[in-house]
Design a protein around this motif. Structure first.
Motif, PDB file in Angstrom:
ATOM      1  N   ILE A   4       6.857  -8.219 -17.178  1.00 14.83           N
ATOM      2  CA  ILE A   4       6.737  -8.520 -15.764  1.00 14.83           C
ATOM      3  C   ILE A   4       6.244  -7.287 -15.014  1.00 14.83           C
ATOM      4  N   ALA A   5       5.217  -7.480 -14.196  1.00 20.45           N
ATOM      5  CA  ALA A   5       4.736  -6.402 -13.341  1.00 20.45           C
ATOM      6  C   ALA A   5       5.469  -6.464 -12.000  1.00 20.45           C
ATOM      7  N   ILE A   6       6.060  -5.375 -11.597  1.00 15.70           N
ATOM      8  CA  ILE A   6       6.719  -5.284 -10.292  1.00 15.70           C
ATOM      9  C   ILE A   6       5.825  -4.474  -9.368  1.00 15.70           C
ATOM     10  N   ILE A   7       5.377  -5.120  -8.294  1.00 17.79           N
ATOM     11  CA  ILE A   7       4.546  -4.445  -7.300  1.00 17.79           C
ATOM     12  C   ILE A   7       5.401  -4.201  -6.064  1.00 17.79           C
ATOM     13  N   ALA A   8       5.625  -2.955  -5.736  1.00 22.18           N
ATOM     14  CA  ALA A   8       6.486  -2.608  -4.607  1.00 22.18           C
ATOM     15  C   ALA A   8       5.644  -2.373  -3.358  1.00 22.18           C
ATOM     16  N   THR A   9       6.099  -2.949  -2.240  1.00 22.08           N
ATOM     17  CA  THR A   9       5.399  -2.730  -0.968  1.00 22.08           C
ATOM     18  C   THR A   9       6.298  -2.097   0.085  1.00 22.08           C
ATOM     19  N   GLY A  10       7.568  -1.832  -0.267  1.00 18.02           N
ATOM     20  CA  GLY A  10       8.473  -1.218   0.691  1.00 18.02           C
ATOM     21  C   GLY A  10       9.526  -2.192   1.180  1.00 18.02           C
ATOM     22  N   GLY A  11       9.867  -2.109   2.479  1.00 18.82           N
ATOM     23  CA  GLY A  11      10.855  -3.003   3.053  1.00 18.82           C
ATOM     24  C   GLY A  11      12.266  -2.444   2.980  1.00 18.82           C
ATOM     25  N   THR A  12      13.213  -3.255   3.434  1.00 17.12           N
ATOM     26  CA  THR A  12      14.617  -2.842   3.452  1.00 17.12           C
ATOM     27  C   THR A  12      15.150  -2.567   2.062  1.00 17.12           C
TER      28      THR A  12
END
Length: 325
Positions: A4-12
């Motif tokens: 699984i690829a986890i793409i992080a964009t930020g957020g809480t």
């Protein structure tokens, strides 16, 4: 195990504040790998590949970032060793990003967005468990072909219909009167419904974009001036009306909508009421200048109208698009 690829964009989910506190924090501060260190059991669910694409509050997400995220996912899903995608995202605007991805991703592989209502530094932060379940969902064969999903607080929502309904509870999302797609029990998903609107590989919008037409949103309120519409029409090809009741407005707005429609502006009628449906209306729109948003909120109708205007400027064709999506 799946990869699984986890793409992080930020957020809480990547937020930092005073230790133990759930409020007064800065979103998008922690790297996704630091979050994963707090949930070692996630490595028993799937092999992970991580990508820190952005690290921002979701209020900073815009059309450019949507396109960057969607284009990246469309590239990653072509890799045979990637079985699914998880996107970490802020909750405030996750419903718009999820709908943009629903319309533009060209894949049947599971794509799951998740986030948190409590920052990483809070007592009982909800982000790690949401991320664990999102990876579990993306790894499960039953999630294949379901379109873009949002996983939050044990619940699976469709990217089209999910909406934020609470700004302080950890169970912060809903899906109008349609109910959710299903639920998670720890790492196991249970689906009970499906979405019948076109999405992902069945969408005419599936593909990569580097620009989008401009569409504005106008909120009607008692006494609102029609000047709002004329101002928006100067810099937007389309305008989404967030009307009262069933997408309604006053006579001055009606006259302005008719005038601007004749000059080429495309209008969509939606409602500021949280639940309900907007249909064509012989009283407020007797000449059918407006396109009904159906069950889409104003902010989601804007997403669809931008993509529709990328394909056609014909009002009747756009009306058919709104009926299908």
């Amino acid at each position: 195990m799946k990869t699984i690829a986890i793409i992080a964009t930020g957020g809480t989910i990547a937020g930092v504040g005073k230790d133990g506190k759930t409020v007064v924090y800065h979103a998008g501060e922690i790297d996704v790998n630091d979050i994963l260190e707090s949930i070692p059991q996630i490595n028993e669910v799937a092999h992970l590949k991580t990508f820190q694409l952005y690290n921002v509050d979701s209020n900073e997400m815009d059309e450019e970032k949507w396109m960057g995220l969607s284009n990246m996912i469309n590239s990653l899903v072509l890799e045979e060793d990637i079985d699914g995608i998880v996107v970490t995202h802020g909750t405030d605007c996750i419903e718009e990003t999820s709908y943009y991805l629903t319309l533009t991703l060209n894949t049947n592989k599971p794509v799951v967005l998740t986030g948190a209502m409590r920052p990483a530094t809070a007592t009982s932060a909800d982000g790690p468990f949401n991320l664990y379940q999102a990876v579990s969902l993306a790894s499960n064969d039953s999630a294949y072909g379901k379109g873009v999903m949002v996983l939050f607080s044990n619940t699976i929502y469709s990217g089209r219909d999910v909406q934020k309904i609470n700004n302080f509870k950890v169970d912060a999302f809903g899906q109008k009167t349609f109910g959710c797609l299903g639920y998670m029990q720890d790492e196991v998903p249970y689906f009970f419904s499906d979405t019948f609107k076109k999405h992902t590989i069945h969408s005419i919008f599936a593909g990569n974009y580097n620009s989008l037409p401009k569409v504005g949103v106008a909120l009607f309120y008692a006494g609102a001036s029609a000047d709002i519409l004329y101002h928006l029409a100067q810099s937007n090809e389309g305008i989404v009306i967030v009307g009262a009741g069933s997408g309604n407005y006053n006579e001055k707005w009606k006259e302005a909508i008719e005038d601007l429609s004749k000059k080429g502006t495309i209008f969509v009628r939606s409602s500021r009421v949280q639940e309900g449906i907007v249909f064509d209306d012989e009283v407020f729109d007797p000449h059918h200048y407006c396109i009904s948003s159906n069950t889409l909120s104003g902010q989601k109708a804007r997403v669809l109208l931008m993509l529709a205007l990328k394909k056609t400027k014909d009002r009747d064709q756009i009306r058919q698009i709104f009926a299908q999506y």
